[in-house]
Motif scaffolding. Structure first.
Motif, PDB file in Angstrom:
ATOM      1  N   GLY A 256     -16.240  10.817  -5.243  1.00 37.11           N
ATOM      2  CA  GLY A 256     -16.485  11.895  -4.272  1.00 37.11           C
ATOM      3  C   GLY A 256     -15.594  11.745  -3.063  1.00 37.11           C
ATOM      4  O   GLY A 256     -14.440  11.322  -3.170  1.00 37.11           O
ATOM      5  N   ILE A 257     -16.115  12.065  -1.888  1.00 37.27           N
ATOM      6  CA  ILE A 257     -15.343  12.037  -0.655  1.00 37.27           C
ATOM      7  C   ILE A 257     -14.793  10.637  -0.381  1.00 37.27           C
ATOM      8  O   ILE A 257     -15.507   9.642  -0.450  1.00 37.27           O
ATOM      9  CB  ILE A 257     -16.215  12.535   0.535  1.00 37.27           C
ATOM     10  N   ASN A 258     -13.491  10.573  -0.113  1.00 36.28           N
ATOM     11  CA  ASN A 258     -12.765   9.308   0.129  1.00 36.28           C
ATOM     12  C   ASN A 258     -12.970   8.286  -0.997  1.00 36.28           C
ATOM     13  O   ASN A 258     -12.884   7.072  -0.771  1.00 36.28           O
ATOM     14  CB  ASN A 258     -13.195   8.685   1.463  1.00 36.28           C
ATOM     15  N   GLY A 259     -13.225   8.776  -2.202  1.00 41.96           N
ATOM     16  CA  GLY A 259     -13.492   7.911  -3.350  1.00 41.96           C
ATOM     17  C   GLY A 259     -12.352   6.956  -3.677  1.00 41.96           C
ATOM     18  O   GLY A 259     -12.579   5.884  -4.247  1.00 41.96           O
ATOM     19  N   GLU A 260     -11.116   7.344  -3.270  1.00 39.13           N
ATOM     20  CA  GLU A 260      -9.953   6.488  -3.561  1.00 39.13           C
ATOM     21  C   GLU A 260     -10.013   5.164  -2.799  1.00 39.13           C
ATOM     22  O   GLU A 260      -9.346   4.188  -3.160  1.00 39.13           O
ATOM     23  CB  GLU A 260      -8.647   7.228  -3.236  1.00 39.13           C
ATOM     24  N   LEU A 261     -10.828   5.113  -1.712  1.00 40.72           N
ATOM     25  CA  LEU A 261     -10.939   3.882  -0.919  1.00 40.72           C
ATOM     26  C   LEU A 261     -11.873   2.859  -1.567  1.00 40.72           C
ATOM     27  O   LEU A 261     -11.877   1.690  -1.191  1.00 40.72           O
ATOM     28  CB  LEU A 261     -11.447   4.209   0.494  1.00 40.72           C
ATOM     29  N   ARG A 262     -12.679   3.304  -2.527  1.00 40.04           N
ATOM     30  CA  ARG A 262     -13.639   2.394  -3.157  1.00 40.04           C
ATOM     31  C   ARG A 262     -12.940   1.199  -3.804  1.00 40.04           C
ATOM     32  O   ARG A 262     -13.434   0.064  -3.727  1.00 40.04           O
ATOM     33  CB  ARG A 262     -14.480   3.132  -4.202  1.00 40.04           C
ATOM     34  N   GLN A 263     -11.799   1.449  -4.448  1.00 34.48           N
ATOM     35  CA  GLN A 263     -11.085   0.374  -5.138  1.00 34.48           C
ATOM     36  C   GLN A 263     -10.649  -0.707  -4.144  1.00 34.48           C
ATOM     37  O   GLN A 263     -10.707  -1.901  -4.441  1.00 34.48           O
ATOM     38  CB  GLN A 263      -9.870   0.938  -5.879  1.00 34.48           C
ATOM     39  N   LYS A 264     -10.226  -0.279  -2.958  1.00 35.28           N
ATOM     40  CA  LYS A 264      -9.838  -1.257  -1.930  1.00 35.28           C
ATOM     41  C   LYS A 264     -11.054  -2.055  -1.469  1.00 35.28           C
ATOM     42  O   LYS A 264     -10.973  -3.266  -1.257  1.00 35.28           O
ATOM     43  CB  LYS A 264      -9.185  -0.539  -0.745  1.00 35.28           C
ATOM     44  N   GLY A 265     -12.171  -1.362  -1.321  1.00 37.95           N
ATOM     45  CA  GLY A 265     -13.405  -2.047  -0.950  1.00 37.95           C
ATOM     46  C   GLY A 265     -13.838  -3.040  -2.008  1.00 37.95           C
ATOM     47  O   GLY A 265     -14.284  -4.154  -1.695  1.00 37.95           O
ATOM     48  N   LYS A 266     -13.677  -2.667  -3.266  1.00 37.36           N
ATOM     49  CA  LYS A 266     -14.075  -3.532  -4.377  1.00 37.36           C
ATOM     50  C   LYS A 266     -13.228  -4.805  -4.413  1.00 37.36           C
ATOM     51  O   LYS A 266     -13.759  -5.918  -4.515  1.00 37.36           O
ATOM     52  CB  LYS A 266     -13.943  -2.780  -5.706  1.00 37.36           C
ATOM     53  N   ILE A 267     -11.909  -4.635  -4.326  1.00 38.36           N
ATOM     54  CA  ILE A 267     -11.016  -5.798  -4.367  1.00 38.36           C
ATOM     55  C   ILE A 267     -11.296  -6.726  -3.189  1.00 38.36           C
ATOM     56  O   ILE A 267     -11.351  -7.953  -3.337  1.00 38.36           O
ATOM     57  CB  ILE A 267      -9.537  -5.340  -4.376  1.00 38.36           C
ATOM     58  N   ALA A 268     -11.510  -6.142  -2.010  1.00 36.24           N
ATOM     59  CA  ALA A 268     -11.808  -6.946  -0.822  1.00 36.24           C
ATOM     60  C   ALA A 268     -13.119  -7.710  -0.997  1.00 36.24           C
ATOM     61  O   ALA A 268     -13.210  -8.904  -0.679  1.00 36.24           O
ATOM     62  CB  ALA A 268     -11.872  -6.050   0.407  1.00 36.24           C
ATOM     63  N   GLU A 269     -14.134  -7.040  -1.523  1.00 35.47           N
ATOM     64  CA  GLU A 269     -15.437  -7.686  -1.725  1.00 35.47           C
ATOM     65  C   GLU A 269     -15.333  -8.866  -2.679  1.00 35.47           C
ATOM     66  O   GLU A 269     -15.902  -9.930  -2.445  1.00 35.47           O
ATOM     67  CB  GLU A 269     -16.444  -6.671  -2.285  1.00 35.47           C
ATOM     68  N   LEU A 270     -14.608  -8.673  -3.768  1.00 36.13           N
ATOM     69  CA  LEU A 270     -14.510  -9.708  -4.797  1.00 36.13           C
ATOM     70  C   LEU A 270     -13.639 -10.880  -4.355  1.00 36.13           C
ATOM     71  O   LEU A 270     -13.852 -12.013  -4.787  1.00 36.13           O
ATOM     72  CB  LEU A 270     -13.961  -9.109  -6.090  1.00 36.13           C
ATOM     73  N   ALA A 271     -12.674 -10.628  -3.481  1.00 38.98           N
ATOM     74  CA  ALA A 271     -11.686 -11.662  -3.143  1.00 38.98           C
ATOM     75  C   ALA A 271     -11.952 -12.398  -1.830  1.00 38.98           C
ATOM     76  O   ALA A 271     -11.546 -13.551  -1.676  1.00 38.98           O
ATOM     77  CB  ALA A 271     -10.288 -11.040  -3.087  1.00 38.98           C
TER      78      ALA A 271
END
Length: 470
Positions: A256-271
């Motif tokens: 949805g809205i700003n959904g493209e930022l989720r991947q950055k959030g995911k990588i940051a969370e995991l790393a």
């Protein structure tokens, strides 16, 4: 006898004995293997391996195109010089090559698939009762107390993503090599994805698989008291969206809205949760997915700015550990206690279990900063001095706490006759009749112990006639 005398000063708590007895019950119970699938998977792999090898021989003229030395020489003659034929190197070469070289590299990928080794390990470990016993070693990870995989090494089974997993499984069980070749580009990949499905329930039973959702993220949020994370978990929000929203200051919705930022959030969370920086992001595959090298340093800083209580948690643990080592006096932080005794630093978790760091010292690391070292088994299995620091100790704490949560959850399951036959990371596999309730099992998993008051747990599960990653 001398070791026994020394250890008498440190008796094993009753709670941990109960975990050990449960572990022995689980390993004695074992887990059933689909012998037909295992036997035919090995036969299929051998058929296709021979076909791929023959094709590679015809294309290259080499006596053994599976030999790295011979293949590297051949590639150099074709103008595709490489120092390595590792999985990553071959994948990179495939992006820039064409024709016969590309074809050979693709065959190299297929030939180097080691999926059949897991099936062979199952075949070798299977007992006369058709089950594999002793898959998990109690306290296998001596720093945190987590279980370790043995024999088949169930802790690193390949994931499955095939939509037609059950149909592919049937074809392999039938030994239908012709249909497999027609339907799938890579039969070794199919066999790899089917490894999990070789574990099956007892006759007239199902597998009920229940696992914690993002348990380490929940534990670190609880221990550090990072409130926005706690609120996100309480509302059952997607933590990667919530993290990206906190980092970038805009609402982020999956698909949805700003959904493209989720991947950055995911990588940051995991790393980045355990003090990681640019190297950790790269190791997590950041540059391969969505990020350039220039974007990495700001991403680290944004994540840390969004999670100040976690960052402070690292420093508080670091300070408490150093003070304990220097003064030999007890130090407390975040509901945990560091104690120096008999030449060891003990860290008392909120669960009451102690982690042990033998012969700790304060030294100087390669950056010229003060650092903690202790004696333990290093990466090459030698007894040596190991360096640690606040964020690494936090990783030990979070993983050890998650382990204790799983152990208590499994004991609750066992006490209600929901028999566990295997557990992997934060997931329990229960072998039970069809009249059991998955919802009840999930509810048992998510009961919060008294010592974890305020922790927000969640779990999910599924029912299946073979093991898989849902």
């Amino acid at each position: 006898m001398e070791i026994t005398q020394k250890l008498e000063c440190f008796p094993v708590p009753q709670n941990e004995w109960e975990n050990y007895w449960m572990d022995q019950d689980i390993n004695d119970r074992g887990i059933r293997i689909d012998q037909q699938l295992v036997n035919n998977a090995i036969k299929c792999q051998n058929v296709f391996h021979d076909q791929y090898l023959q094709t590679a021989k015809e294309l290259t003229g080499l006596a053994n195109p599976n030999s790295p030395l011979q293949l590297k020489d051949w590639l150099q003659q074709q103008g595709a010089k490489t120092d390595s034929l590792s999985k990553a190197s071959v994948a990179q070469l495939l992006q820039t090559t064409t024709g016969k070289v590309h074809q050979i590299l693709a065959l190299r990928q297929l030939l180097s698939k080691s999926s059949v080794k897991k099936y062979q390990a199952m075949q070798k470990a299977m007992c006369q009762d058709g089950r594999v016993h002793g898959l998990l070693q109690f306290y296998g990870a001596n720093r945190t107390g987590r279980w370790a995989g043995r024999l088949v090494q169930v802790q690193n089974l390949p994931r499955n993503s095939m939509p037609d997993l059950e149909e592919a499984r049937k074809l392999v069980k039938q030994g239908n090599v012709t249909a497999l070749a027609m339907l799938y580009d890579s039969v070794p990949d199919v066999l790899s994805q089917l490894i999990r499905t070789a574990f099956i329930p007892s006759k007239n039973h199902h597998f009920y698989v229940a696992d914690f959702s993002a348990v380490e993220a929940r534990v670190i949020a609880w221990l550090s008291n990072e409130e926005w994370r706690q609120e996100a978990f309480a509302k059952n929000e997607d933590i990667y969206c919530a993290s990206a929203s906190q980092m970038f200051g805009v609402p982020v919705v999956k698909h949805g809205i700003n959904g493209e930022l989720r991947q950055k959030g995911k990588i940051a969370e995991l790393a980045l949760g355990y003090g990681g920086s640019i190297g950790a992001l790269k190791a997590m595959g950041a540059t391969k997915l969505v990020l350039t090298d220039d974007e990495l340093p700001p991403l680290v800083q944004m994540w840390r700015n969004a999670s100040p209580h976690i960052v402070q948690f690292w420093w508080d643990v670091d300070k408490a550990a150093k003070e304990c080592i220097k003064t030999h006096l007890p130090q407390t932080t975040h509901g945990m206690k560091f104690i120096y005794r008999s030449g060891c630093m003990f860290l008392r978790l909120r669960s009451g279990r102690y982690l042990c760091y033998p012969k700790p010292k304060i030294g100087t690391n390669r950056f010229g900063s003060e650092s903690i070292t202790f004696m333990g088994i290093n990466t090459v299995k030698k007894w040596d001095r190991i360096e640690t620091y606040g964020a690494k100790l936090v990783e030990n704490i979070v993983q050890a706490t998650s382990r204790d949560l799983l152990a208590e959850a499994m004991r609750r399951l066992e006490a209600t006759e929901n028999t566990v036959v295997m557990h992997i990371h934060d997931e329990a596999v229960i072998d039970a009749p069809s009249n059991r309730s998955l919802d009840t099992m999930v509810q048992l998993m998510t009961e919060v112990p008294d010592w974890a008051n305020g922790l927000i747990l969640n779990a999910a599960g599924f029912v299946s006639d073979f093991y898989k990653k849902d």
